[in-house]
Design a protein around this motif. Structure first.
Motif, PDB file in Angstrom:
ATOM      1  N   LYS A   4      56.384  -0.147 -32.501  1.00  0.00           N
ATOM      2  CA  LYS A   4      57.786   0.102 -32.180  1.00  0.00           C
ATOM      3  C   LYS A   4      58.467  -1.174 -31.685  1.00  0.00           C
ATOM      4  O   LYS A   4      59.614  -1.463 -32.034  1.00  0.00           O
ATOM      5  CB  LYS A   4      57.903   1.193 -31.113  1.00  0.00           C
ATOM      6  N   VAL A   5      57.737  -1.936 -30.872  1.00  0.00           N
ATOM      7  CA  VAL A   5      58.296  -3.182 -30.327  1.00  0.00           C
ATOM      8  C   VAL A   5      58.486  -4.198 -31.444  1.00  0.00           C
ATOM      9  O   VAL A   5      59.533  -4.857 -31.527  1.00  0.00           O
ATOM     10  CB  VAL A   5      57.382  -3.743 -29.223  1.00  0.00           C
ATOM     11  N   SER A   6      57.491  -4.319 -32.300  1.00  0.00           N
ATOM     12  CA  SER A   6      57.590  -5.262 -33.418  1.00  0.00           C
ATOM     13  C   SER A   6      58.772  -4.926 -34.308  1.00  0.00           C
ATOM     14  O   SER A   6      59.525  -5.809 -34.740  1.00  0.00           O
ATOM     15  CB  SER A   6      56.292  -5.254 -34.229  1.00  0.00           C
ATOM     16  N   GLN A   7      58.963  -3.627 -34.588  1.00  0.00           N
ATOM     17  CA  GLN A   7      60.073  -3.202 -35.426  1.00  0.00           C
ATOM     18  C   GLN A   7      61.409  -3.457 -34.736  1.00  0.00           C
ATOM     19  O   GLN A   7      62.392  -3.841 -35.387  1.00  0.00           O
ATOM     20  CB  GLN A   7      59.946  -1.714 -35.763  1.00  0.00           C
ATOM     21  N   PHE A   8      61.462  -3.273 -33.423  1.00  0.00           N
ATOM     22  CA  PHE A   8      62.695  -3.530 -32.664  1.00  0.00           C
ATOM     23  C   PHE A   8      63.131  -4.979 -32.835  1.00  0.00           C
ATOM     24  O   PHE A   8      64.314  -5.255 -33.088  1.00  0.00           O
ATOM     25  CB  PHE A   8      62.471  -3.215 -31.182  1.00  0.00           C
ATOM     26  N   TYR A   9      62.189  -5.895 -32.734  1.00  0.00           N
ATOM     27  CA  TYR A   9      62.543  -7.315 -32.855  1.00  0.00           C
ATOM     28  C   TYR A   9      62.857  -7.708 -34.297  1.00  0.00           C
ATOM     29  O   TYR A   9      63.696  -8.577 -34.530  1.00  0.00           O
ATOM     30  CB  TYR A   9      61.431  -8.191 -32.257  1.00  0.00           C
ATOM     31  N   ASP A  54      66.110  -6.696 -14.140  1.00  0.00           N
ATOM     32  CA  ASP A  54      65.138  -7.644 -14.672  1.00  0.00           C
ATOM     33  C   ASP A  54      63.832  -6.927 -14.990  1.00  0.00           C
ATOM     34  O   ASP A  54      63.540  -5.869 -14.440  1.00  0.00           O
ATOM     35  CB  ASP A  54      64.893  -8.759 -13.652  1.00  0.00           C
ATOM     36  N   GLU A  55      63.051  -7.540 -15.878  1.00  0.00           N
ATOM     37  CA  GLU A  55      61.776  -6.980 -16.345  1.00  0.00           C
ATOM     38  C   GLU A  55      61.971  -5.562 -16.892  1.00  0.00           C
ATOM     39  O   GLU A  55      61.294  -4.614 -16.510  1.00  0.00           O
ATOM     40  CB  GLU A  55      60.725  -6.984 -15.223  1.00  0.00           C
ATOM     41  N   ILE A  56      62.886  -5.443 -17.829  1.00  0.00           N
ATOM     42  CA  ILE A  56      63.216  -4.152 -18.422  1.00  0.00           C
ATOM     43  C   ILE A  56      62.054  -3.563 -19.214  1.00  0.00           C
ATOM     44  O   ILE A  56      62.014  -2.346 -19.447  1.00  0.00           O
ATOM     45  CB  ILE A  56      64.459  -4.293 -19.343  1.00  0.00           C
ATOM     46  N   SER A  57      61.102  -4.381 -19.609  1.00  0.00           N
ATOM     47  CA  SER A  57      59.979  -3.875 -20.414  1.00  0.00           C
ATOM     48  C   SER A  57      59.189  -2.802 -19.689  1.00  0.00           C
ATOM     49  O   SER A  57      58.511  -1.991 -20.321  1.00  0.00           O
ATOM     50  CB  SER A  57      59.039  -5.020 -20.812  1.00  0.00           C
ATOM     51  N   MET A  58      59.252  -2.782 -18.350  1.00  0.00           N
ATOM     52  CA  MET A  58      58.498  -1.801 -17.580  1.00  0.00           C
ATOM     53  C   MET A  58      59.352  -0.615 -17.140  1.00  0.00           C
ATOM     54  O   MET A  58      58.954   0.174 -16.284  1.00  0.00           O
ATOM     55  CB  MET A  58      57.842  -2.478 -16.376  1.00  0.00           C
ATOM     56  N   VAL A  59      60.548  -0.480 -17.749  1.00  0.00           N
ATOM     57  CA  VAL A  59      61.416   0.678 -17.516  1.00  0.00           C
ATOM     58  C   VAL A  59      61.356   1.555 -18.759  1.00  0.00           C
ATOM     59  O   VAL A  59      61.577   1.063 -19.871  1.00  0.00           O
ATOM     60  CB  VAL A  59      62.869   0.249 -17.254  1.00  0.00           C
ATOM     61  N   ASP A  60      61.069   2.839 -18.603  1.00  0.00           N
ATOM     62  CA  ASP A  60      60.942   3.680 -19.792  1.00  0.00           C
ATOM     63  C   ASP A  60      62.295   4.242 -20.220  1.00  0.00           C
ATOM     64  O   ASP A  60      63.283   4.189 -19.489  1.00  0.00           O
ATOM     65  CB  ASP A  60      59.909   4.800 -19.597  1.00  0.00           C
ATOM     66  N   ALA A  61      62.323   4.785 -21.422  1.00  0.00           N
ATOM     67  CA  ALA A  61      63.561   5.248 -22.037  1.00  0.00           C
ATOM     68  C   ALA A  61      64.210   6.397 -21.259  1.00  0.00           C
ATOM     69  O   ALA A  61      65.429   6.448 -21.116  1.00  0.00           O
ATOM     70  CB  ALA A  61      63.288   5.688 -23.480  1.00  0.00           C
ATOM     71  N   ARG A  62      63.378   7.315 -20.777  1.00  0.00           N
ATOM     72  CA  ARG A  62      63.930   8.466 -20.057  1.00  0.00           C
ATOM     73  C   ARG A  62      64.676   8.032 -18.807  1.00  0.00           C
ATOM     74  O   ARG A  62      65.771   8.531 -18.500  1.00  0.00           O
ATOM     75  CB  ARG A  62      62.811   9.445 -19.668  1.00  0.00           C
ATOM     76  N   LEU A  63      64.100   7.082 -18.067  1.00  0.00           N
ATOM     77  CA  LEU A  63      64.742   6.599 -16.854  1.00  0.00           C
ATOM     78  C   LEU A  63      66.046   5.887 -17.181  1.00  0.00           C
ATOM     79  O   LEU A  63      67.057   6.066 -16.490  1.00  0.00           O
ATOM     80  CB  LEU A  63      63.799   5.660 -16.090  1.00  0.00           C
ATOM     81  N   PHE A  64      66.047   5.106 -18.251  1.00  0.00           N
ATOM     82  CA  PHE A  64      67.253   4.378 -18.644  1.00  0.00           C
ATOM     83  C   PHE A  64      68.387   5.355 -18.988  1.00  0.00           C
ATOM     84  O   PHE A  64      69.523   5.198 -18.531  1.00  0.00           O
ATOM     85  CB  PHE A  64      66.947   3.471 -19.839  1.00  0.00           C
ATOM     86  N   TYR A  71      59.756   3.074 -24.630  1.00  0.00           N
ATOM     87  CA  TYR A  71      60.439   1.847 -24.231  1.00  0.00           C
ATOM     88  C   TYR A  71      61.930   2.080 -24.006  1.00  0.00           C
ATOM     89  O   TYR A  71      62.542   2.961 -24.621  1.00  0.00           O
ATOM     90  CB  TYR A  71      60.247   0.769 -25.289  1.00  0.00           C
ATOM     91  N   ALA A  72      62.528   1.258 -23.149  1.00  0.00           N
ATOM     92  CA  ALA A  72      63.947   1.408 -22.815  1.00  0.00           C
ATOM     93  C   ALA A  72      64.832   1.324 -24.050  1.00  0.00           C
ATOM     94  O   ALA A  72      65.849   2.020 -24.142  1.00  0.00           O
ATOM     95  CB  ALA A  72      64.355   0.356 -21.788  1.00  0.00           C
ATOM     96  N   PHE A  73      64.455   0.496 -25.037  1.00  0.00           N
ATOM     97  CA  PHE A  73      65.295   0.369 -26.234  1.00  0.00           C
ATOM     98  C   PHE A  73      65.310   1.632 -27.083  1.00  0.00           C
ATOM     99  O   PHE A  73      66.119   1.760 -28.012  1.00  0.00           O
ATOM    100  CB  PHE A  73      64.872  -0.832 -27.084  1.00  0.00           C
ATOM    101  N   GLU A  74      64.419   2.600 -26.775  1.00  0.00           N
ATOM    102  CA  GLU A  74      64.423   3.889 -27.468  1.00  0.00           C
ATOM    103  C   GLU A  74      65.361   4.889 -26.808  1.00  0.00           C
ATOM    104  O   GLU A  74      65.527   5.998 -27.314  1.00  0.00           O
ATOM    105  CB  GLU A  74      63.005   4.461 -27.500  1.00  0.00           C
ATOM    106  N   ALA A  75      65.983   4.512 -25.711  1.00  0.00           N
ATOM    107  CA  ALA A  75      66.908   5.402 -25.016  1.00  0.00           C
ATOM    108  C   ALA A  75      68.101   5.717 -25.912  1.00  0.00           C
ATOM    109  O   ALA A  75      68.549   4.873 -26.691  1.00  0.00           O
ATOM    110  CB  ALA A  75      67.378   4.762 -23.714  1.00  0.00           C
ATOM    111  N   ASN A  76      68.611   6.903 -25.798  1.00  0.00           N
ATOM    112  CA  ASN A  76      69.752   7.320 -26.631  1.00  0.00           C
ATOM    113  C   ASN A  76      70.984   6.456 -26.389  1.00  0.00           C
ATOM    114  O   ASN A  76      71.782   6.235 -27.289  1.00  0.00           O
ATOM    115  CB  ASN A  76      70.080   8.792 -26.352  1.00  0.00           C
ATOM    116  N   CYS A  77      71.127   5.968 -25.167  1.00  0.00           N
ATOM    117  CA  CYS A  77      72.328   5.206 -24.819  1.00  0.00           C
ATOM    118  C   CYS A  77      72.145   3.697 -24.954  1.00  0.00           C
ATOM    119  O   CYS A  77      73.052   2.935 -24.603  1.00  0.00           O
ATOM    120  CB  CYS A  77      72.761   5.547 -23.386  1.00  0.00           C
TER     121      CYS A  77
END
Length: 492
Positions: free
Chosen positions: A469-474, A158-168, A212-218
């Motif tokens: 980046k967030v605006s473009q994601f949505y 939950d609250e994925i917005s505060m998880v960064d891409a590298r960690l994901f 952001y997590a949505f920038e993660a490669n996976c």
């Protein structure tokens, strides 16, 4: 992978004591209410909680989860993400058994709210590393963490917005290696929830590129379904909804912002409104000063924490990060807020505000109060209730590893914007003069149901920040859905 959205939004036990600010105790005289409380309780028991009417969007998510799909659920504030997540966790425990479902969140506050643990705690991360192999090496030294990784069949974040891409990305690597399964996340069913338009990951001065997590490669390979919930329940005024959506995605026009600026011109403030500030130190100062100004004898409630001795210090830190304080000090006349859902169908939910009108002596109050005094709160909705101690467990799979027992109240003259995330406030006085970072203005404004409930100060148009980046994601999320036939490929 299926991605879809439904379009535009339509609507350790210690001795406790009282701490006085005046020489004479003043608990109020409420014997009559106390004597009649059993009758009130009996009446309340007869009331049944109404069944939840799920939207088609929510039904499609529940269907996907039932079929074992990994899903990402996003949406504006007030779209029912938390309620839906609660139902999803129940489903997952039926599918995989309780011991194989792990519920986590990016922060202690969020984890506490969903009876889970932080993502770092689940993963066994004690020091972060950009190198996934070094991260894996550290986790391999944690026997209990390895056991969790090998046992988990369904993982909630939950609250994925505060998880960064590298960690994901790194956690996906760890999962695959420890489980020895050549699939994304080692074959774990993922349920990820959050709104990237709200509070972002904590900035790292050494970070470059992805954030952001949505920038993660996976990211895209991690989900069978990505869905943006669009039906808003918190607000009903179309104009206010449109305004909030513009701020959320950084697309507000001149007319919308002029309309919002009118909220800064209120001549009188409602004394019952919760004051929201960006900084916690200001919140603490306001609450302490207000409490002392009442000059009433204060009652102190100290939490009773229990947990496994082998990890007592670790769980203590997590409990302290939650929204339920180790110590709560209140008195007659204090403005307070519920931090747990008690009777949702009566409006007595997390975020409901009220005033302490007295105290009564009850046996079960002795756990958290030496004098066994429990507060009587008259809520702004008109309901009056004796507030009894509640418990908040920290779960690791189906095992309760720590528990905090405390009254479910905090002082509510002021609150931080970070702490109010996920709450619905009846009225709010928001000071944005110290606002910083993307998503803070939107997170604060979206707590109230209507503009009439909002008193704004310190607002300037430059305070509204939305990450491109967030605006473009949505936009991409919506575009990919619009290119699909909803009837054939999105709804199961």
């Amino acid at each position: 992978m299926r991605i879809f959205t439904f379009g535009i939004v339509v609507s350790a036990h210690r001795n406790l004591s009282t701490k006085g600010y005046s020489s004479k105790p003043s608990y109020g005289s409420y014997t009559k209410y106390y004597k009649n409380k059993d009758k009130t309780t009996t009446t309340e028991r007869k009331q049944r909680r109404p069944r939840i009417q799920w939207t088609e969007e929510q039904k499609s998510v529940l269907s996907a989860v039932t079929q074992g799909s990994s899903v990402f659920i996003t949406g504006s504030a007030g779209t029912g993400k938390t309620k839906l997540l609660t139902e999803i966790v129940k489903l997952l425990k039926k599918l995989h058994t309780k011991s194989k479902v792990f519920v986590t969140a990016s922060t202690g506050v969020a984890a506490f709210a969903i009876k889970g643990q932080t993502l770092h705690s689940f993963a066994g991360i004690h020091c972060c590393s950009d190198d996934p192999k070094k991260l894996l090496e550290g986790i391999r030294n944690n026997r209990r963490a390895i056991c969790r990784w090998q046992k988990v069949e369904a993982l909630v974040i939950d609250e994925i917005s505060m998880v960064d891409a590298r960690l994901f990305d790194n956690l996906a690597f760890v999962a695959k290696e420890l489980r020895d399964v050549d699939e994304t996340w080692g074959g774990i069913q993922l349920v990820v929830v959050g709104d990237f338009c709200q509070l972002p990951p904590v900035r790292d001065d050494n970070s470059k590129g992805m954030k952001y997590a949505f920038e993660a490669n996976c990211w895209n390979d991690s989900f069978d379904l990505q869905i943006e919930l669009t039906k808003i329940f918190r607000q009903s005024d179309p104009r206010f909804i449109e305004l909030l959506q513009g701020i959320r995605k950084g697309e507000s026009d001149h007319v919308d912002l002029s309309f919002l600026e009118k909220c800064c011109s209120k001549t009188e403030s409602d004394p019952s409104a919760v004051q929201l500030f960006p900084l916690t130190k200001i919140v603490n100062k306001v609450n302490e000063e207000k409490l002392k100004s009442l000059q009433k004898n204060a009652v102190v409630y100290t939490a009773v924490d229990s947990g496994k001795d082998r990890s007592k210090k670790h769980w203590k830190k997590l409990l302290d990060k939650g929204i339920v304080p180790d110590q709560v000090t209140i008195c007659e006349g204090a403005r307070v807020m519920l931090v747990k859902n008690l009777h949702a169908w009566k409006g007595l939910v997390n975020g409901a505000t009220g005033t302490v009108i007295g105290f009564v002596e009850e046996r079960n109050g002795g756990d958290v109060c030496l004098n066994s005094l429990l507060p009587i709160v008259k809520f702004d909705s008109g309901k009056t209730l004796i507030i009894k101690p509640e418990e908040w467990p920290v779960m690791v799979g189906d095992e309760t590893v720590a528990t905090r027992k405390q009254i479910p109240l905090i002082l509510a003259w002021a609150l931080s914007i970070h702490k109010c995330q996920g709450m619905t406030l009846d009225k709010a006085k928001i000071d944005l003069s110290g606002a910083f970072g993307c998503g803070m203005v939107y997170t604060a404004l979206s707590r109230v149901k209507s503009l009439d409930d909002l008193d704004l100060s310190g607002f300037t148009r430059s305070k509204i920040q939305a990450d491109r980046k967030v605006s473009q994601f949505y936009r991409n999320l919506a575009l990919q859905c619009n290119n699909k036939d909803l009837n054939n490929s999105c709804i199961e």
